[in-house]
Design a protein around this motif. Structure first.
Motif, PDB file in Angstrom:
ATOM      1  N   UNK A 111     -21.349  17.835  39.340  1.00 52.15           N
ATOM      2  CA  UNK A 111     -22.105  19.065  40.217  1.00 52.15           C
ATOM      3  C   UNK A 111     -22.395  20.279  39.431  1.00 52.15           C
ATOM      4  N   UNK A 112     -21.536  20.657  38.601  1.00 49.46           N
ATOM      5  CA  UNK A 112     -21.836  21.741  37.462  1.00 49.46           C
ATOM      6  C   UNK A 112     -23.141  21.562  36.769  1.00 49.46           C
ATOM      7  N   UNK A 113     -23.292  20.074  36.171  1.00 49.51           N
ATOM      8  CA  UNK A 113     -24.458  19.918  35.652  1.00 49.51           C
ATOM      9  C   UNK A 113     -25.762  20.013  36.462  1.00 49.51           C
ATOM     10  N   UNK A 139     -18.604  36.028  35.396  1.00 51.16           N
ATOM     11  CA  UNK A 139     -18.023  35.999  36.693  1.00 51.16           C
ATOM     12  C   UNK A 139     -17.591  35.031  37.124  1.00 51.16           C
ATOM     13  N   UNK A 140     -18.578  33.839  37.169  1.00 46.56           N
ATOM     14  CA  UNK A 140     -18.101  32.364  37.290  1.00 46.56           C
ATOM     15  C   UNK A 140     -16.902  31.832  36.429  1.00 46.56           C
ATOM     16  N   UNK A 168     -10.976  30.608  36.372  1.00 50.44           N
ATOM     17  CA  UNK A 168      -9.600  30.889  35.865  1.00 50.44           C
ATOM     18  C   UNK A 168      -8.636  31.100  36.820  1.00 50.44           C
ATOM     19  N   UNK A 169      -9.053  32.007  37.952  1.00 51.18           N
ATOM     20  CA  UNK A 169      -8.138  32.407  39.033  1.00 51.18           C
ATOM     21  C   UNK A 169      -8.136  31.790  40.165  1.00 51.18           C
ATOM     22  N   UNK A 170      -8.812  30.749  40.063  1.00 51.95           N
ATOM     23  CA  UNK A 170      -8.943  29.642  41.339  1.00 51.95           C
ATOM     24  C   UNK A 170      -7.595  28.996  41.753  1.00 51.95           C
ATOM     25  N   UNK A 171      -7.291  28.885  43.069  1.00 52.25           N
ATOM     26  CA  UNK A 171      -5.914  28.468  43.425  1.00 52.25           C
ATOM     27  C   UNK A 171      -6.103  27.151  44.017  1.00 52.25           C
ATOM     28  N   UNK A 194     -16.872  27.722  42.011  1.00 52.36           N
ATOM     29  CA  UNK A 194     -17.261  28.505  40.843  1.00 52.36           C
ATOM     30  C   UNK A 194     -17.851  27.704  39.933  1.00 52.36           C
ATOM     31  N   UNK A 195     -17.619  26.396  39.621  1.00 51.89           N
ATOM     32  CA  UNK A 195     -18.218  25.428  38.524  1.00 51.89           C
ATOM     33  C   UNK A 195     -19.683  25.303  39.038  1.00 51.89           C
TER      34      UNK A 195
END
Length: 416
Positions: free
Chosen positions: A46-48, A80-81, A86-89, A97-98
C-alpha cells in the motif's frame, strides 16, 4: 561538477544517513503488532502504491511550484509521516501513516534529478548521477550501522532518526538551492509539426523501453530491500544484520567508482554496460540462494552491488538524454513510476515467494529475471534508444582517460 550538483549530492548523503527504516517496515508490522507476513506485505505494498502518484506529482509540482519548493515539501512530509509511524499505537495507524509516507515519498526525486540533468553537459551525466549514487552509498555506510544498532533496541527509533535526517536535508536545501522560477513547457521544435508541441513522455517508445526494463530492475532491487531481513531470519541469523549487509553494499559502491573511469567500461555503449550490470546482479542473487552464513551473505552482497554501480548512473543518464530541453522533470518522473510499481509488487512477491517456495526459490527467480533483463536490454531496448541518437561514448584522448557516457544527438536543434 557545478555547485548545485554538489549541494544535491551532499543533502542526499545527509538524507540517506537515516534512510534505513523502510526495509524494516514489514518487520515492525510483524513483530510489534503481531501481523502475519502476508498482512505485512500488503501494508508495505500500500505504501508502494501511494508512491506512484507521488512521483507524478513531483514532476508536475516542480513545474508549477518550483523545484526547490517541491523538494522541501517532499522531505518535510516524509519526516512527519515517519514520526507518525514511530508513534503509532495500532496497526491501523501504521497503515495510515505508511500510505501518507508513500504520497510524499517521491516528490523529491524528479526535481532533484532534473536539476542535475540541466546542470551538466550530456557527456557528464553518468558521472553526475554516479556521484549521486556515491552520496547515497556514503550515507548508507552509516545508515546500515545505525540500523544494525537501533534495530536490536527498538525498530521505532529507526523511523525517528530517518525523520530527523529528512528535516535536516530539507533545511539545508531550502537555504542553499537557488530560488524557484517558472519554466515554460518543453517543446520539440520541428519534430511534431511546424510549431512543435509539449513533450509527452508516454508517446516516446524509447522511454517505454527503458521504463519496462527499469520496472523489472526496480522489482528485483526492492525485493532485496524488503526480503533480505526476512531471509536472514529464516536462515537463523539476526534480521538487524541486514543493516550490515546494506553497509557492505554501500562500501562496495564507493570503492568501485574509480572503475567507471576505466577505458573498457567507460567506452561501453549504454546497453552493453546495463546488460553487464544485470549479469553481475544475477550472480550475486544466486549467491543469496545458497548462502547460510553472514560472511557468505557479505560476499554475495558485494557482487550484486558491483552491478548496481553500472546500472543506476547509466539508466538515469539515458532517460535524461531522451528528454527534450526543459523536459527532464517529466521524463524522469515518468521513468520513476517504475520504482513505485516495484514498491507495490515487491513486498507481495517477496513475502509470497518466501512463504510458499522458500528462500532459494526467491533469489534464484530474481537472478533469472536479471539475466532476462540483460538479454532484453541488448535485443529490444538498445534499438529503441539507439534510434534516438544515443551512441557509445568516445575516449577522451586529451587526458588519457575515457570520458564516461558521452552521448551524441542526431537532432542538434533540440539541444541547448
Amino acid at each position: 561538477m557545478p555547485r548545485i550538483v554538489w549541494l544535491l549530492v551532499t543533502a542526499r548523503a545527509i538524507n540517506r544517513l537515516g534512510a534505513f527504516s523502510l526495509p524494516f517496515l514489514t518487520v515492525l508490522i510483524s513483530t510489534d503488532f503481531g501481523a502475519s507476513t502476508t498482512t505485512a506485505g500488503v501494508l508495505s505494498a500500500a505504501f508502494g502504491l501511494a508512491t506512484i502518484p507521488s512521483r507524478l506529482a513531483g514532476g508536475r509540482l516542480a513545474a508549477r511550484l518550483g523545484r526547490r519548493r517541491t523538494i522541501v515539501l517532499g522531505l518535510t512530509g516524509c519526516a512527519l509521516a515517519q514520526l507518525g509511524i514511530a508513534a503509532a499505537g495500532s496497526l491501523a495507524a501504521v497503515a495510515v501513516f505508511a500510505i501518507l509516507l508513500g504520497l510524499v515519498f517521491e516528490l523529491y526525486e524528479p526535481p532533484s534529478q532534473a536539476m542535475i540533468a540541466d546542470a551538466v553537459r550530456p557527456a557528464e551525466r553518468v558521472r553526475a548521477y554516479s556521484l549521486l549514487n556515491v552520496a547515497l552509498a556514503a550515507g548508507g555506510t552509516g545508515a546500515g550501522l545505525i540500523a544494525a544498532g537501533l534495530g536490536r533496541w527498538d525498530l521505532r527509533w529507526l523511523f525517528v532518526v530517518d525523520a530527523l535526517t529528512c528535516l535536516a536535508c530539507a533545511l539545508a536545501l531550502r537555504i542553499a538551492l537557488p530560488a524557484d522560477h517558472r519554466h515554460r513547457p518543453a517543446v520539440r521544435h520541428g519534430e511534431h509539426g511546424e510549431h512543435g508541441e509539449q513533450a509527452r513522455p508516454w508517446r516516446d517508445r524509447a522511454l517505454w523501453g527503458m521504463f519496462t526494463s527499469g520496472t523489472v530492475f526496480a522489482l528485483v532491487y526492492m525485493q532485496i530491500m524488503m526480503a533480505l531481513p526476512l531471509t536472514l531470519a529464516r536462515r537463523g541469523l539476526e534480521p538487524a544484520d541486514a543493516g550490515l549487509l546494506f553497509t557492505a553494499s554501500a562500501v562496495t559502491v564507493i570503492a568501485a567508482q574509480p572503475a567507471l573511469r576505466l577505458r573498457r567500461l567507460a567506452t561501453l555503449s549504454d546497453s552493453a554496460a546495463l546488460a553487464f550490470g544485470y549479469t553481475l546482479l544475477a550472480i550475486g542473487l544466486v549467491g543469496y540462494a545458497m548462502a547460510h552464513t553472514l560472511p557468505a551473505f557479505l560476499i554475495t552482497t558485494a557482487v550484486w552491488s558491483l552491478g548496481d554501480v553500472l546500472i543506476l548512473g547509466r539508466a538515469f543518464s539515458v532517460v535524461a538524454g531522451l528528454a527534450p530541453p526543459g523536459g527532464a522533470d517529466r521524463y524522469l518522473a515518468a521513468y520513476g513510476i517504475s520504482w513505485g510499481i516495484a514498491t507495490v509488487a515487491a513486498p507481495v512477491t517477496a513475502t509470497q515467494m518466501l512463504e510458499h517456495a522458500g528462500v532459494a526459490a526467491l533469489w534464484a527467480g530474481s537472478a533469472s529475471l536479471c539475466l532476462a533483463l540483460a538479454a532484453a536490454q541488448l535485443l529490444v531496448v538498445n534499438p529503441l534508444i539507439s534510434g534516438k541518437g544515443r551512441t557509445a561514448p568516445a575516449p577522451d584522448t586529451t587526458s588519457g582517460e575515457a570520458t564516461p557516457a558521452a552521448e551524441t544527438d542526431s537532432r542538434p536543434a533540440d539541444r541547448p
